[in-house]
Design an enzyme around this catalytic site. Structure first.
Site, PDB file in Angstrom:
ATOM      1  N   HIS A 188       0.795  -1.233   0.000  1.00 27.80           N
ATOM      2  CA  HIS A 188       0.000   0.000   0.000  1.00 27.80           C
ATOM      3  C   HIS A 188       0.820   1.272   0.000  1.00 27.80           C
ATOM      4  O   HIS A 188       0.386   2.293  -0.509  1.00 27.80           O
ATOM      5  CB  HIS A 188      -1.046  -0.043   1.111  1.00 27.80           C
ATOM      6  CG  HIS A 188      -2.171  -0.934   0.720  1.00 27.80           C
ATOM      7  ND1 HIS A 188      -2.225  -2.245   1.114  1.00 27.80           N
ATOM      8  CD2 HIS A 188      -3.202  -0.750  -0.129  1.00 27.80           C
ATOM      9  CE1 HIS A 188      -3.270  -2.819   0.550  1.00 27.80           C
ATOM     10  NE2 HIS A 188      -3.882  -1.936  -0.207  1.00 27.80           N
ATOM     11  N   ARG A 295     -10.703   3.586  -2.090  1.00 30.50           N
ATOM     12  CA  ARG A 295     -10.333   2.726  -0.953  1.00 30.50           C
ATOM     13  C   ARG A 295     -10.705   3.449   0.329  1.00 30.50           C
ATOM     14  O   ARG A 295      -9.932   4.254   0.837  1.00 30.50           O
ATOM     15  CB  ARG A 295      -8.819   2.467  -0.952  1.00 30.50           C
ATOM     16  CG  ARG A 295      -8.310   1.530  -2.032  1.00 30.50           C
ATOM     17  CD  ARG A 295      -6.825   1.270  -1.814  1.00 30.50           C
ATOM     18  NE  ARG A 295      -6.334   0.159  -2.589  1.00 30.50           N
ATOM     19  CZ  ARG A 295      -5.804   0.251  -3.814  1.00 30.50           C
ATOM     20  NH1 ARG A 295      -5.692   1.430  -4.403  1.00 30.50           N
ATOM     21  NH2 ARG A 295      -5.389  -0.828  -4.445  1.00 30.50           N
ATOM     22  N   ARG A 331     -15.476   1.268  -2.364  1.00 26.49           N
ATOM     23  CA  ARG A 331     -15.303  -0.053  -1.772  1.00 26.49           C
ATOM     24  C   ARG A 331     -15.517   0.033  -0.264  1.00 26.49           C
ATOM     25  O   ARG A 331     -14.958   0.920   0.391  1.00 26.49           O
ATOM     26  CB  ARG A 331     -13.894  -0.557  -2.074  1.00 26.49           C
ATOM     27  CG  ARG A 331     -13.631  -1.896  -1.429  1.00 26.49           C
ATOM     28  CD  ARG A 331     -12.329  -2.461  -1.867  1.00 26.49           C
ATOM     29  NE  ARG A 331     -11.209  -1.809  -1.215  1.00 26.49           N
ATOM     30  CZ  ARG A 331      -9.938  -2.110  -1.478  1.00 26.49           C
ATOM     31  NH1 ARG A 331      -9.653  -3.010  -2.394  1.00 26.49           N
ATOM     32  NH2 ARG A 331      -8.970  -1.503  -0.836  1.00 26.49           N
ATOM     33  N   GLU A 429     -11.112 -11.007  -6.219  1.00 26.42           N
ATOM     34  CA  GLU A 429      -9.708 -11.062  -5.825  1.00 26.42           C
ATOM     35  C   GLU A 429      -9.369 -12.378  -5.146  1.00 26.42           C
ATOM     36  O   GLU A 429      -8.257 -12.584  -4.689  1.00 26.42           O
ATOM     37  CB  GLU A 429      -9.321  -9.844  -4.975  1.00 26.42           C
ATOM     38  CG  GLU A 429     -10.264  -9.500  -3.852  1.00 26.42           C
ATOM     39  CD  GLU A 429      -9.925  -8.177  -3.168  1.00 26.42           C
ATOM     40  OE1 GLU A 429      -8.822  -7.642  -3.346  1.00 26.42           O
ATOM     41  OE2 GLU A 429     -10.796  -7.690  -2.420  1.00 26.42           O
ATOM     42  N   ASP A 453      -4.496  -8.781  -5.084  1.00 22.68           N
ATOM     43  CA  ASP A 453      -4.770  -9.939  -4.240  1.00 22.68           C
ATOM     44  C   ASP A 453      -5.006 -11.190  -5.067  1.00 22.68           C
ATOM     45  O   ASP A 453      -4.598 -12.275  -4.666  1.00 22.68           O
ATOM     46  CB  ASP A 453      -5.968  -9.653  -3.321  1.00 22.68           C
ATOM     47  CG  ASP A 453      -5.550  -8.828  -2.116  1.00 22.68           C
ATOM     48  OD1 ASP A 453      -4.491  -9.127  -1.539  1.00 22.68           O
ATOM     49  OD2 ASP A 453      -6.267  -7.874  -1.757  1.00 22.68           O
ATOM     50  N   CYS A 500      -9.271  -3.094 -10.912  1.00 20.56           N
ATOM     51  CA  CYS A 500      -8.732  -1.996 -10.124  1.00 20.56           C
ATOM     52  C   CYS A 500      -7.406  -2.378  -9.457  1.00 20.56           C
ATOM     53  O   CYS A 500      -6.860  -1.621  -8.674  1.00 20.56           O
ATOM     54  CB  CYS A 500      -9.744  -1.508  -9.098  1.00 20.56           C
ATOM     55  SG  CYS A 500     -10.273  -2.804  -7.990  1.00 20.56           S
TER      56      CYS A 500
HETATM   57  C1  PEP Z   1      -6.471  -5.589  -5.209  1.00 19.98           C
HETATM   58  O1  PEP Z   1      -6.350  -6.490  -4.387  1.00 19.98           O
HETATM   59  O2  PEP Z   1      -6.119  -5.710  -6.411  1.00 19.98           O
HETATM   60  C2  PEP Z   1      -7.022  -4.294  -4.829  1.00 19.98           C
HETATM   61  C3  PEP Z   1      -7.281  -3.367  -5.718  1.00 19.98           C
HETATM   62  O3  PEP Z   1      -7.218  -4.079  -3.499  1.00 19.98           O
HETATM   63  P1  PEP Z   1      -6.058  -3.695  -2.467  1.00 19.98           P
HETATM   64  O4  PEP Z   1      -4.815  -3.419  -3.262  1.00 19.98           O
HETATM   65  O5  PEP Z   1      -6.536  -2.506  -1.722  1.00 19.98           O
HETATM   66  O6  PEP Z   1      -5.970  -4.937  -1.651  1.00 19.98           O
HETATM   67 MG    MG Z   2      -7.339  -6.363  -2.450  1.00 18.76          MG
END
Ligand code: PEP
Ligand code: MG
Length: 569
Positions: A188, A295, A331, A429, A453, A500
């Protein structure tokens, strides 16, 4: 010296290193000869902590508001509690032990007591107590405390790791980039670097130990390298690269207000991933046709308490209003994994990425979930809202989450609240959901594929662990087959599929995803124009032919070779 890592956010910067670390405090029991001197040392540390907190409180009052300043007032109050400080002094005296040990013992007892309480208010106090105690321990042990908001000159931050909330505190006027020892492209802090539009290199192994505080660094976010001890010629070569990079960015601006059309006139939607209402400005400025992922967990992470319904309503409303008629996929809360909250203790788990996170946690904590859903439904009247549940593995989970949403809707209607139209979708995911997309497609309005994910779970490779980052294989045919199935399943039911995960913003992935029929690509705002420019130069038909070949491959390398050949034409 060149330190190699993973390019997490494009661009170049040249600035001094600023080493940032959350020092570990380890405390061990020692016997003390001069007990009275130890008590004075303890009292001085408490006084120093109070002074630091008062300064932070005053700054917060000026820079933010009274409400946030009050948090630090509460922290100072904790330090005036005689049961805490007096308890530590008694322990030093009666047991003849060192101050840090005595204080840690007493404060841990309080933390455990608060944590055991049912009431959320007291559980939050446990987090406050931990924060304050850590400060006192730092002061007893003479460890300097670092605070990223204090950076007031141009630097490149060098850290072993940056938590998402550390990253959120970086001020891009001064922080010209960062390099971390750990992490991958989809951790992140990397994602936030792209949102902030500052170059970043992650997974640079032991960069922290190799770099001296204050030395001149060149950060190459494109190649994923950090250069130290560069001579004048190298510095000047990078200054030129930086200029060219910025010029290219300028050129792409011509695509800002254009729709995304392929050379054979097919339209796809390019959307932005955002983490806050302020990011929506970046989305608009970079020509996003929608927000494909908001997010919301950042609203929770950048806070000292669970955001209230009104606070959430204000944030969602702001994004919806900024985007006007354009769609906004919000989300629901996705904490757990690498995303933590300072005021809420997540259970300690062996595998947090496989644990009680995202929608699982929301279903277990209906109060937290309902507050968010109420705010979302109330915000629906302000724009084009699409609600999305993360980490759905089974239909049953989707149905349960939808039932909570419907319950909240009935409650709001009974209260006379107006609710606008909205769509309801899920993230794909988890491989089980991807495989069963046909069944899901009958019940949802849309899918958004979260490749960050989905890749981690498909290849069983932790997205945070650079040792297994070779298994992060977005171009692997296995993944392409999963994506194909999801898109086809949605189209068969007249629904749409977006993506995404970070893959949606990769140039290499664009022809493959276009060929697979993806409807919406949601990415860091800073990638949108580059991808739009690319799409204007290819036909969907040639991309379909490319992907057909790719689907027959056995390895990621073979697919990459095909795409490279395609791009070179
Ligand atoms: C993902 O898992 O691709 C996603 C967009 O969610 P995050 O990166 O916030 O887990
Ligand atoms: Mg994710």
């Amino acid at each position: 010296m060149i330190i190699k890592g993973i390019g997490a956010s494009d661009g170049y910067s040249i600035a001094k290193a600023y080493k940032f670390a959350h020092a570990e405090v380890t405390v061990s029991r020692q016997m003390i000869a001069d007990v009275e001197a130890e008590i004075v040392k303890f009292e001085n540390a408490v006084e120093a902590s109070k002074l630091q907190l008062t300064e932070i409180m005053e700054k917060t009052r000026i820079n933010l508001d009274e409400e946030h300043a009050a948090i630090f007032e509460a922290h100072i109050l904790i330090l005036t509690d005689p049961e805490l400080t007096g308890g530590a002094i008694d322990k030093i005296r009666s047991e003849g032990v060192n101050a840090d040990f005595a204080f840690a013992e007493v404060s841990n007892t309080f933390v455990a007591m608060f944590e055991a309480m049912e009431d959320d208010y007291f559980r939050e106090r446990a987090a406050d107590m931990k924060d304050v105690s850590k400060r006192v321990l730092y002061n007893i042990q003479g460890i300097a405390i670092q605070d990223p908001t204090q950076i007031k000159e141009e630097v490149i931050v060098v850290a072993n790791d940056l938590t998402p909330s550390d990253t959120a505190l970086l001020d891009k006027r001064f922080v010209k980039g960062f390099v971390t020892d750990v992490g991958g492209r989809t951790s992140h802090s990397a994602i936030m670097a792209r949102t902030l539009e500052i170059p970043a290199v992650v997974g640079a192994k032991n960069a922290f130990d190799q770099i001296e505080d204050g030395e001149l660094l060149i950060l190459d976010g494109v190649k994923g390298e950090v250069l130290t001890g560069a001579d004048e010629a190298t510095v000047s070569a990078y200054q030129t690269k930086q200029k060219e990079y910025l010029a290219q960015k300028e050129m792409l601006k011509a695509y800002k207000d254009k729709a995304t059309m392929t050379a054979d006139n097919q339209h796809v939607e390019l959307a932005a991933n955002i983490g806050s209402p302020e990011d929506a400005d970046g989305a608009v400025n970079n020509g996003a046709e929608a927000v494909g992922l908001y997010r919301t967990e950042f609203l929770y992470m950048g806070n000292t308490h669970f955001p209230t319904e009104e606070e959430q309503l204000a944030a969602y409303r702001a994004v919806l209003e900024k985007m006007g008629e354009k769609g906004v996929v919000v989300r629901t809360l996705d904490i757990g994994g690498d995303k933590e909250l300072s005021y809420y203790e997540l259970p300690k788990e062996m595998n947090p990425f496989l644990g009680n996170r995202a929608v699982r946690l929301c279903l277990n904590e209906p109060d937290i979930f309902k507050t968010q859903l109420r705010a979302l439904l109330r915000a629906s009247v302000y724009g084009n809202l699409k609600i999305m549940f993360p980490m759905i593995a089974t239909l049953d989970e989707f149905r349960k989450a939808k039932a909570v949403l419907m319950e909240v809707k009935t409650e709001l209607e009974a209260e006379g609240q107006e609710i606008g139209k909205f769509e309801l979708g899920i993230m794909i995911e988890i491989p089980a959901a991807a495989v069963l997309a046909k069944a899901f497609a009958k019940e949802v309005d849309f899918f958004s594929i979260g490749t960050n994910d989905l890749i981690q779970y498909s290849f069983a490779a932790d997205r945070m662990n650079e040792k297994v980052s070779y298994l992060y294989q977005p171009y692997h045919p296995a993944l392409l087959h999963l994506i194909k199935g999801v898109i086809e399943a949605s189209h068969a039911e007249g629904k749409w599929t977006g993506m995404c995960g970070e893959m949606a913003g990769e140039l290499m992935a664009a022809p493959l995803l276009l060929g697979l029929g993806l409807d919406e690509f949601s990415m860091s705002a800073s990638s949108i124009l580059k991808i739009r420019h690319f799409m204007a130069g290819v036909t969907k038909e040639e991309c379909q032919a490319l992907v057909e070949k790719a689907l027959l491959c056995g390895t990621e390398q073979e697919v990459i070779a095909l795409v490279e050949e395609f791009l070179a034409k």
